[in-house]
Design a protein around this motif. Sequence first.
Motif, short mmCIF file in Angstrom:
data_model
loop_
_atom_site.label_atom_id
_atom_site.label_comp_id
_atom_site.label_asym_id
_atom_site.label_seq_id
_atom_site.Cartn_x
_atom_site.Cartn_y
_atom_site.Cartn_z
N ASN A 48 0.84 -1.19 0.00
CA ASN A 48 0.00 0.00 0.00
C ASN A 48 0.88 1.25 0.00
O ASN A 48 0.90 2.02 0.96
N ILE A 50 0.63 3.99 -1.52
CA ILE A 50 -0.06 5.27 -1.62
C ILE A 50 -0.49 5.75 -0.23
O ILE A 50 -0.20 6.87 0.16
N HIS A 51 -1.22 4.90 0.48
CA HIS A 51 -1.76 5.36 1.77
C HIS A 51 -0.94 4.85 2.96
O HIS A 51 -1.08 5.39 4.06
N PRO A 63 -2.34 -7.19 -4.09
CA PRO A 63 -2.85 -6.38 -2.98
C PRO A 63 -3.96 -5.41 -3.38
O PRO A 63 -3.97 -4.86 -4.48
N ILE A 64 -4.88 -5.20 -2.45
CA ILE A 64 -5.93 -4.18 -2.62
C ILE A 64 -5.96 -3.34 -1.34
O ILE A 64 -5.96 -3.89 -0.24
N ALA A 65 -6.02 -2.02 -1.49
CA ALA A 65 -6.15 -1.12 -0.34
C ALA A 65 -7.49 -0.40 -0.41
O ALA A 65 -8.18 -0.46 -1.43
N GLU A 66 -7.83 0.27 0.65
CA GLU A 66 -9.08 1.03 0.81
C GLU A 66 -10.21 0.06 1.18
O GLU A 66 -10.68 -0.74 0.36
N VAL A 69 -13.27 -0.45 -1.14
CA VAL A 69 -12.87 -1.11 -2.39
C VAL A 69 -12.64 -2.61 -2.14
O VAL A 69 -13.05 -3.46 -2.93
N GLU A 72 -16.03 -4.40 -1.81
CA GLU A 72 -16.66 -4.65 -3.13
C GLU A 72 -15.99 -5.84 -3.82
O GLU A 72 -16.66 -6.67 -4.44
N TYR B 89 -10.14 -8.16 -9.92
CA TYR B 89 -8.95 -7.46 -9.41
C TYR B 89 -8.70 -6.15 -10.17
O TYR B 89 -8.49 -5.09 -9.57
N ARG B 95 -11.37 1.12 -9.28
CA ARG B 95 -12.15 1.74 -8.19
C ARG B 95 -11.23 2.46 -7.20
O ARG B 95 -11.58 3.51 -6.68
N PHE B 96 -10.05 1.87 -6.94
CA PHE B 96 -9.10 2.52 -6.04
C PHE B 96 -8.72 3.90 -6.58
O PHE B 96 -8.75 4.89 -5.86
N THR B 132 1.60 11.46 -7.29
CA THR B 132 1.14 10.14 -6.83
C THR B 132 0.42 9.40 -7.96
O THR B 132 0.66 8.21 -8.18
#
Lengths: 223, 223
Positions: A48, A50-51, A63-66, A69, A72, B89, B95-96, B132
Motif C-alpha cells: 500500500n 499510496i496510503h 494487494p488491494i487497499a481502501e 474497495v 466490493e 482485481y 475503483r481505487f 502520486t
Amino acid sequence: MDEVKLFGYWPSPFTQRITWALKLKGVNYEYIEEDLPFNKSKLLLQYNPIHKKTPVFVHGGKPIAESVVILEYIDEVWPENPLLPEDPYEKSVVRFWAKFIDEKTWPMFSFFRKEGEEQEKAIHDCHEILRTIEENAGLGENKKFFGGDKIGLADLVLGYLFHFYLPMEDVAGVKVFKSDMFPRLHAWMKNFGEVPVIKDNVPHHDRVVELLKMRRQMPPPNP
Amino acid sequence: MDEVKLFGYWPSPFTQRITWALKLKGVNYEYIEEDLPFNKSKLLLQYNPIHKKTPVFVHGGKPIAESVVILEYIDEVWPENPLLPEDPYEKSVVRFWAKFIDEKTWPMFSFFRKEGEEQEKAIHDCHEILRTIEENAGLGENKKFFGGDKIGLADLVLGYLFHFYLPMEDVAGVKVFKSDMFPRLHAWMKNFGEVPVIKDNVPHHDRVVELLKMRRQMPPPNP
C-alpha cells in the motif's frame, strides 16, 4: 496462488470491516497484525505505497487497499451472503450510504481530543451527521439494516459505532450518541450487534478503552 | 416509467462525468440545467436532500446522488461500453484510483483562490497529488487509460483536468500541471481528449474561463 491474507490492526474500524466480511462469507484467510502506528512492516508499505495504511487485502499475491474497495472485491469474488442488494437501484442506495458514512463519520470523532467549547462544537457537528443518517437512511421503517433484512456493505462500514465509538465516549467522558436522540440508529446497532458473526468478532470493549486512554495522551497520528 | 433525467450544472466537473457516461453508452436522457449556486430548484432539493447538489440522476422516477455512485449504477443498467474491467482485481484497481481522484483532486484547486506564499504551498500540495497518480497508476506503461485500452470510471472522474483545470490555471495565471513534470498524465489527457464522445461533449474553454473569472471575485460557495 489463491492465498488470502489480511494485513490489519486489531482496534482499527477499517480492518474490522474486512474481518466481518470474510467471516460472513466463510472465507479462510491468514491474518497479519501490524504494529501501528510506529512500526509498519515492509510488506505493508510495499502493498500500500499510496496510503501506507491498514487494511491491505492480498488475494493470490495481489494487494488491494481502501476498505470499501476491498469489500466490493470480496463481495464479487465470494458471492455467498451478498453485501449488496441485487437490484441496481437498491444497490446504489446502499453505496450512497456507505460512501456518506465512510466520508463523514470518521471526522466526527474529533470530539475525542477536544475540551470545553471546542468539544461542544465537535459534538454538535457529530449530532448533525448522526441525525442525517437517522432521518434519511430509511432505517427502522421497513428496514432492519441499510440494505433491507440482511446485513451488508453500509452496515459493515458503520459497524465501528458499536465497537469503537462507545469506548471513545467512555474515555472522553461524554455521551454523544444518545439513544433518545437517535432511536433508529440505536435499534440498528442492537440488530447489528446481535448477528452472531459480528458479536463473535469484535475487539473487546475494555481493551479498546485501555488503548484509547493511552492514545488520548499522545499527539494525534500523522494524517 | 423508464424516463432518464439528469439534473446538472453546465461547468460542473461532477455533472460532466455523468454526461460522458450517458453519451458513451448511447443512453437517451433529458437534461435539466440547474441555476447554481443561488437558485436551486425544488426538485433538486427534493431529490438530493442530503447534499443538495448536482448531479442528480433520475431513472424511472427514482433519484440517485453522488457522481461515482451514479456512474456505477449507469454501468450496471447499461452494460454496453463498460466503465469497469470484467476481472474483479482489475476492477478494484480502477475503483481505487477513482476513489483517490474523487477525494484528493478537488481540494487541489485551492491554489485558485490563493496568492503569494499561500498559493505556493497549495501548488506544492497539488504537485504531490498529481505525482502520486503520475507514478503509481500504471498510466503510459501498458495502459492508455486507467483500466487499460478503453476509457472507464477513473478516466471520467479525472476528466475535469482537461476541461476545468486548464481554464482554472489560465484565470489564476499560474501553470501547475506542467507537461515536463507529469508526462504520463499529459499523454493520458491527450488520449482522453481525442475520444470523440469526450471531445464533442465538453464545456467550451472560453465560457469556463469567463465563469471562473467571475467566481474568483466572489466569496467561495458554502460547503
